[in-house]
Design a protein around this motif. Structure first.
Motif, mmCIF file in Angstrom:
data_model
loop_
_atom_site.group_PDB
_atom_site.id
_atom_site.type_symbol
_atom_site.label_atom_id
_atom_site.label_comp_id
_atom_site.label_asym_id
_atom_site.label_seq_id
_atom_site.Cartn_x
_atom_site.Cartn_y
_atom_site.Cartn_z
ATOM 1 N N THR A 51 43.686 37.997 58.772
ATOM 2 C CA THR A 51 43.138 37.954 57.578
ATOM 3 C C THR A 51 42.326 39.299 57.021
ATOM 4 O O THR A 51 41.592 39.753 57.951
ATOM 5 N N GLU A 87 41.274 41.931 41.157
ATOM 6 C CA GLU A 87 41.132 41.420 39.930
ATOM 7 C C GLU A 87 39.768 41.010 39.709
ATOM 8 O O GLU A 87 38.884 40.567 40.802
ATOM 9 N N VAL A 178 38.530 39.151 43.288
ATOM 10 C CA VAL A 178 39.522 38.421 44.213
ATOM 11 C C VAL A 178 40.731 39.505 44.535
ATOM 12 O O VAL A 178 41.347 40.055 43.540
ATOM 13 N N THR A 180 44.020 40.149 46.477
ATOM 14 C CA THR A 180 45.528 39.292 46.640
ATOM 15 C C THR A 180 46.022 40.202 47.611
ATOM 16 O O THR A 180 46.417 41.517 46.970
ATOM 17 N N CYS A 181 46.354 40.147 48.957
ATOM 18 C CA CYS A 181 47.003 41.098 49.868
ATOM 19 C C CYS A 181 48.287 40.463 50.261
ATOM 20 O O CYS A 181 48.526 39.274 50.569
ATOM 21 N N ARG A 182 49.069 41.308 50.346
ATOM 22 C CA ARG A 182 50.723 41.146 50.910
ATOM 23 C C ARG A 182 51.148 42.137 52.031
ATOM 24 O O ARG A 182 50.755 43.037 51.752
ATOM 25 N N PRO A 188 50.842 35.402 51.435
ATOM 26 C CA PRO A 188 49.814 36.391 51.166
ATOM 27 C C PRO A 188 48.369 35.811 51.391
ATOM 28 O O PRO A 188 48.191 34.567 51.841
ATOM 29 N N TRP A 189 47.330 36.877 51.393
ATOM 30 C CA TRP A 189 46.130 36.380 51.685
ATOM 31 C C TRP A 189 45.392 36.649 50.367
ATOM 32 O O TRP A 189 45.409 37.451 49.526
ATOM 33 N N THR A 190 44.363 35.513 49.982
ATOM 34 C CA THR A 190 43.509 35.806 49.120
ATOM 35 C C THR A 190 42.183 35.823 49.711
ATOM 36 O O THR A 190 41.546 34.757 50.251
#
Length: 207
Positions: A51, A87, A178, A180-182, A188-190
């Motif tokens: 994460t 975001e 927030v 959002t990771c890819r 994906p991780w939020t």
């Protein structure tokens, strides 16, 4: 009368063979199911261990401008992210859904940033409302600055003091984000994040 032992033995052997085959199939199926479950648990554990960890800060600039610094701090095995989307979310827990006839539309309310700061529209690829920065790559140990500006009161607010009331409404409230990771090969991780907003120093008048 002769007993057909050969036929009986052959039939019994066939039955036992079928039972053994069925047992082996069930055992193999259970083994595969167990292996899949173990593999899934391991993937989920590895995903959780990777994460993304961020350090996010805000530095005040001139006037109503500021800079948001997004730094990917870890974990080291992650290496990099192919995409980080940032975001702005609402800074309090109030419900701003329009309810009065003749008031703002749901679209207008959704376009308003309910918080002290937003991204500068069109800067760094931000959308027209200053709510979202599109995905950008980032490696562990690196960061990226993003331009911010103070939000303005909604157009449907009334009164000459609406900007002052708007500022007071967000005093001492954080900027909620927030991320959002890819990364290719992973779900994906939020990552939610709250950033303290430094206050503009008050100018003291002498005399």
């Amino acid at each position: 009368m002769d007993v057909p032992w050969a036929s009986i033995i052959a039939g019994t052997t066939a039955v036992f063979s079928a039972v053994a085959t069925g047992g082996a199939w069930l055992a193999a199926r259970r083994a595969n199911s167990t292996a899949d479950a173990v593999a899934r648990i391991e993937r989920e554990r590895w995903h959780a261990d990777l994460t993304p960890q961020f350090n996010v800060t805000i530095e005040r600039g001139d006037g109503d401008r500021a800079t948001l610094s997004v730094h990917l701090a870890g974990p080291l095995p992650l290496g990099h992210l192919d995409e980080v989307r940032v975001e702005v979310r609402q800074s309090d827990d109030m419900d701003y859904t329009p309810r009065l006839a003749g008031g703002p539309t749901p679209e207008q309310a959704a376009a308003q940033v309910w918080g002290p700061l937003r991204f500068v529209p069109s800067s760094d690829g931000a959308d027209a409302n200053g709510q979202v920065i599109p995905g950008f790559p980032l490696r562990v140990g690196a960061g990226r600055p993003l331009a911010l500006e103070r939000t303005r009161s909604p157009l449907w607010w009334e009164g000459n003091d609406r900007e002052a009331r708007w500022r007071d409404n967000w005093l001492n409230k954080p900027m909620r984000l927030v991320l959002t990771c890819r990364r290719d090969g992973f779900a994906p991780w939020t990552v939610p994040y709250e950033v303290d907003v430094p206050q503009v120093p008050r100018v003291r008048t002498i005399g």
